[in-house]
Enzyme design. Structure first.
Site, PDB file in Angstrom:
ATOM      1  N   HIS A 197    -113.479 -56.423  -2.630  1.00 27.87           N
ATOM      2  CA  HIS A 197    -112.558 -57.253  -3.662  1.00 27.87           C
ATOM      3  C   HIS A 197    -113.605 -58.716  -3.445  1.00 27.87           C
ATOM      4  O   HIS A 197    -113.904 -59.033  -2.464  1.00 27.87           O
ATOM      5  CB  HIS A 197    -111.397 -57.721  -2.657  1.00 27.87           C
ATOM      6  CG  HIS A 197    -110.370 -56.395  -2.691  1.00 27.87           C
ATOM      7  ND1 HIS A 197    -110.487 -55.465  -1.892  1.00 27.87           N
ATOM      8  CD2 HIS A 197    -109.304 -56.233  -3.490  1.00 27.87           C
ATOM      9  CE1 HIS A 197    -109.598 -54.709  -2.044  1.00 27.87           C
ATOM     10  NE2 HIS A 197    -109.056 -55.033  -2.880  1.00 27.87           N
TER      11      HIS A 197
ATOM     12  N   ASP B  11    -112.672 -55.644  -6.873  1.00 32.57           N
ATOM     13  CA  ASP B  11    -111.107 -55.793  -7.681  1.00 32.57           C
ATOM     14  C   ASP B  11    -110.594 -57.255  -7.382  1.00 32.57           C
ATOM     15  O   ASP B  11    -111.110 -57.950  -6.460  1.00 32.57           O
ATOM     16  CB  ASP B  11    -109.945 -55.240  -6.864  1.00 32.57           C
ATOM     17  CG  ASP B  11    -110.103 -53.546  -7.001  1.00 32.57           C
ATOM     18  OD1 ASP B  11    -111.134 -52.979  -7.948  1.00 32.57           O
ATOM     19  OD2 ASP B  11    -109.275 -52.829  -6.722  1.00 32.57           O
ATOM     20  N   ASP B  12    -109.786 -57.703  -8.138  1.00 28.11           N
ATOM     21  CA  ASP B  12    -109.094 -59.095  -8.207  1.00 28.11           C
ATOM     22  C   ASP B  12    -109.957 -60.320  -8.734  1.00 28.11           C
ATOM     23  O   ASP B  12    -109.263 -61.329  -8.491  1.00 28.11           O
ATOM     24  CB  ASP B  12    -108.606 -59.323  -6.908  1.00 28.11           C
ATOM     25  CG  ASP B  12    -107.680 -58.148  -6.211  1.00 28.11           C
ATOM     26  OD1 ASP B  12    -107.262 -57.419  -7.257  1.00 28.11           O
ATOM     27  OD2 ASP B  12    -107.232 -58.289  -5.071  1.00 28.11           O
TER      28      ASP B  12
ATOM     29  N   HIS C  34    -107.104 -54.802 -14.531  1.00 29.54           N
ATOM     30  CA  HIS C  34    -106.127 -55.031 -13.143  1.00 29.54           C
ATOM     31  C   HIS C  34    -104.949 -55.707 -13.272  1.00 29.54           C
ATOM     32  O   HIS C  34    -104.448 -56.367 -12.535  1.00 29.54           O
ATOM     33  CB  HIS C  34    -107.229 -55.470 -12.156  1.00 29.54           C
ATOM     34  CG  HIS C  34    -106.888 -55.158 -10.786  1.00 29.54           C
ATOM     35  ND1 HIS C  34    -106.403 -53.874 -10.253  1.00 29.54           N
ATOM     36  CD2 HIS C  34    -106.765 -56.050  -9.663  1.00 29.54           C
ATOM     37  CE1 HIS C  34    -106.287 -53.833  -8.952  1.00 29.54           C
ATOM     38  NE2 HIS C  34    -106.051 -55.140  -8.505  1.00 29.54           N
TER      39      HIS C  34
ATOM     40  N   HIS D  41    -101.635 -59.509 -11.562  1.00 30.14           N
ATOM     41  CA  HIS D  41    -101.808 -58.551 -10.463  1.00 30.14           C
ATOM     42  C   HIS D  41    -100.394 -58.004  -9.993  1.00 30.14           C
ATOM     43  O   HIS D  41     -99.889 -58.272  -8.826  1.00 30.14           O
ATOM     44  CB  HIS D  41    -102.348 -59.075  -9.366  1.00 30.14           C
ATOM     45  CG  HIS D  41    -103.153 -58.238  -8.144  1.00 30.14           C
ATOM     46  ND1 HIS D  41    -102.478 -58.169  -7.040  1.00 30.14           N
ATOM     47  CD2 HIS D  41    -104.212 -57.932  -7.975  1.00 30.14           C
ATOM     48  CE1 HIS D  41    -103.250 -57.176  -6.332  1.00 30.14           C
ATOM     49  NE2 HIS D  41    -104.248 -57.045  -6.661  1.00 30.14           N
TER      50      HIS D  41
HETATM   51 ZN   LIG Z   1    -106.164 -55.824  -6.729  1.00 32.01          ZN
END
Ligand SMILES: [Zn+2]
Length: 218
Positions: free
Chosen positions: A173, A34-35, A85, A89
């Site tokens: 992440h 993620d991210d 996503h 964020h």
């Molecule tokens: Zn995230």
């Protein structure tokens, strides 16, 4: 801290419609990151995955994808999948359903995908209703905790390896916050999971028949 992230209380009414783990084919597992994308960390992750012929799904933040489109291309060209996503964020519990939906659609100006993961796993019922018409909402069953600077790499490695079963959806992440733990833990996690016979696959885009949704029968 429990490494298995249980559904937050507010999610309980809708949790049966979220995907927490996936019907496995043999020893398939599903690594997710993620991210990102991040211009240095993401390419490092791609190299580590390549060493094990592992495939993963990257839940990208739209504004990062806008800054680093070449990294998005690297991910896709290497045969991995991408998910939405949100663009910034966005924190679901403190954002109106309309704003949340708009922010998620803004991410679609960078790339389109039928997969979505809410930042922090936080999504309200009304946000879920809007988004589930367009996306399959992917949660997780094993949270690495790589972003938590109080956790040691060993704790992260053991937590992930001990809790992974066929069908697990595992979260790491590719972010600055998680970089130190990620770089210390991911190579060993990949080694140990490979040694146990697990094979990481992408979360399929053709989701209707291949995903097991908790609460919807087997
Ligand atoms: Zn995230």
């Amino acid at each position: 801290m429990s490494i298995i992230h249980s559904a937050p209380r507010l999610l309980k009414p809708i949790s049966s419609h979220l995907v927490w783990d996936i019907e496995p084919n043999g020893n398939d597992i599903f690594l997710t990151f993620d991210d990102g994308p991040h211009p240095q960390i993401t390419p490092w992750v791609l190299k580590e995955l390549e060493k094990h012929k592992a495939k993963a799904t990257f839940f990208l933040v739209g504004e990062n994808a806008a800054k680093y489109p070449e990294v998005v291309k690297m991910i896709v060209d290497a045969g991995h999948h991408i998910g939405n996503h949100t663009y910034n964020h966005v924190q679901g519990w403190s954002t109106s359903a309309y704003k949340y939906y708009r922010n998620t659609l803004k991410c679609e100006e960078e790339f389109t995908t039928p997969l979505f993961r809410p930042p922090h796993g936080r999504i309200t019922r009304s946000q879920h209703i809007r988004l589930s018409k367009r996306f399959k909402i992917i949660m997780w069953s094993v949270l690495s905790g790589d972003y938590d600077r109080l956790l040691t790499p060993n704790r992260i490695i053991n937590g992930v390896v001990e809790n992974t079963v066929p069908g697990s959806v595992i979260v790491f992440h590719d972010s600055v916050k998680a970089e130190k733990n990620l770089k210390a833990a991911l190579p060993e996690v990949l080694n140990q999971l490979s040694n146990k016979g697990f094979i990481s696959k992408v979360i399929p885009y053709e989701i209707q028949n291949s995903l097991k949704v908790r609460g919807e029968g087997s």
